[in-house]
Scaffold this active site. Structure first.
Site, PDB file in Angstrom:
ATOM      1  N   LEU A  41       0.878  -1.168   0.000  1.00 44.85           N
ATOM      2  CA  LEU A  41       0.000   0.000   0.000  1.00 44.85           C
ATOM      3  C   LEU A  41       0.910   1.210   0.000  1.00 44.85           C
ATOM      4  O   LEU A  41       1.901   1.234   0.733  1.00 44.85           O
ATOM      5  CB  LEU A  41      -0.867   0.036   1.265  1.00 44.85           C
ATOM      6  CG  LEU A  41      -2.173  -0.732   1.283  1.00 44.85           C
ATOM      7  CD1 LEU A  41      -2.810  -0.641   2.658  1.00 44.85           C
ATOM      8  CD2 LEU A  41      -3.126  -0.218   0.231  1.00 44.85           C
ATOM      9  N   ASP A  42       0.581   2.204  -0.793  1.00 47.99           N
ATOM     10  CA  ASP A  42       1.373   3.431  -0.794  1.00 47.99           C
ATOM     11  C   ASP A  42       1.413   4.030   0.598  1.00 47.99           C
ATOM     12  O   ASP A  42       0.503   3.824   1.403  1.00 47.99           O
ATOM     13  CB  ASP A  42       0.755   4.467  -1.747  1.00 47.99           C
ATOM     14  CG  ASP A  42       0.713   3.993  -3.183  1.00 47.99           C
ATOM     15  OD1 ASP A  42       1.605   3.236  -3.587  1.00 47.99           O
ATOM     16  OD2 ASP A  42      -0.232   4.386  -3.886  1.00 47.99           O
ATOM     17  N   THR A  43       2.420   4.811   0.867  1.00 51.78           N
ATOM     18  CA  THR A  43       2.566   5.463   2.165  1.00 51.78           C
ATOM     19  C   THR A  43       1.343   6.307   2.494  1.00 51.78           C
ATOM     20  O   THR A  43       0.902   6.349   3.642  1.00 51.78           O
ATOM     21  CB  THR A  43       3.844   6.332   2.173  1.00 51.78           C
ATOM     22  OG1 THR A  43       4.943   5.496   1.806  1.00 51.78           O
ATOM     23  CG2 THR A  43       4.098   6.921   3.534  1.00 51.78           C
ATOM     24  N   SER A  45      -1.706   5.721   1.543  1.00 50.52           N
ATOM     25  CA  SER A  45      -2.920   4.903   1.556  1.00 50.52           C
ATOM     26  C   SER A  45      -3.011   4.175   2.887  1.00 50.52           C
ATOM     27  O   SER A  45      -2.020   3.986   3.579  1.00 50.52           O
ATOM     28  CB  SER A  45      -2.901   3.897   0.406  1.00 50.52           C
ATOM     29  OG  SER A  45      -2.907   4.575  -0.831  1.00 50.52           O
TER      30      SER A  45
END
Length: 186
Positions: A41-43, A45
């Protein structure tokens, strides 16, 4: 220990265990040896992240070839428009690839009210409306949901992964930053 760990990743946490100069890492929350994220997961998100020490299981969860469905709630800038939403339903050309068609629905306000407040809060503009969209995809390439919604004309203000396969964040009852062994495989 279970073969699979479920974690509710808070906003601003990077999906790595090694220290990072700008962001908190998974190590601040999970002190287990030899587990690694099965997908990322992106930072910026939030939500459901799976971790395992089993390399085959990790590949099965993360690799788009296995078509494990991931469910996201995206808070988008703008108002729902069927023509724009149809772009997501039929696949979006992002330049470097064309996405598979997404399943989408507009969740009820009562559903999204159960989300925890984001820290820091999203930017809110009084003159620009926003809405929540549930997006189900079976790919999960780099920043895919954000790129898809932007291409459809909806900048993403907040992105929360609420499900992976049969695992549902609400049934797991995990607050941000909490983890536990998974009750089942996705």
């Amino acid at each position: 220990m279970s073969d699979l760990i479920v974690f509710n990743k808070p906003y601003g946490v990077i999906c790595q265990f090694s220290p990072h100069e700008k962001h908190r890492s998974l190590k601040e929350f999970i002190e287990l040896p030899d587990v690694y994220p099965a997908g990322r997961l992106d930072t910026d998100s939030e939500g459901l992240l799976l971790l395992t020490a089993d390399g085959r299981l990790q590949a099965k969860i993360a690799d788009p070839r296995y078509k494990t469905v991931k469910t996201y709630w995206a808070q988008l800038e703008g108002s729902p428009d069927e023509a724009k939403l149809d772009l997501l339903r039929h696949g979006v050309d992002l330049g470097d690839f064309v996405t598979r068609p997404a399943q989408i629905r507009l969740p009820e306000k009562s559903e999204t009210d159960c989300l925890w407040p984001r820290v820091p809060p999203i930017r809110v503009r009084k003159s620009v409306p926003d809405f929540w969209l549930e997006i189900r995809i079976s790919e999960g390439k780099n920043r895919q949901v954000r790129r898809m919604t932007a291409k459809a004309g909806y900048p993403c203000l907040r992105l929360v992964r609420v499900g992976i396969g049969r695992l549902d964040l609400w049934q797991l009852d995990l607050a941000p930053g909490q983890w536990r062994p998974a009750p089942c495989l996705p």
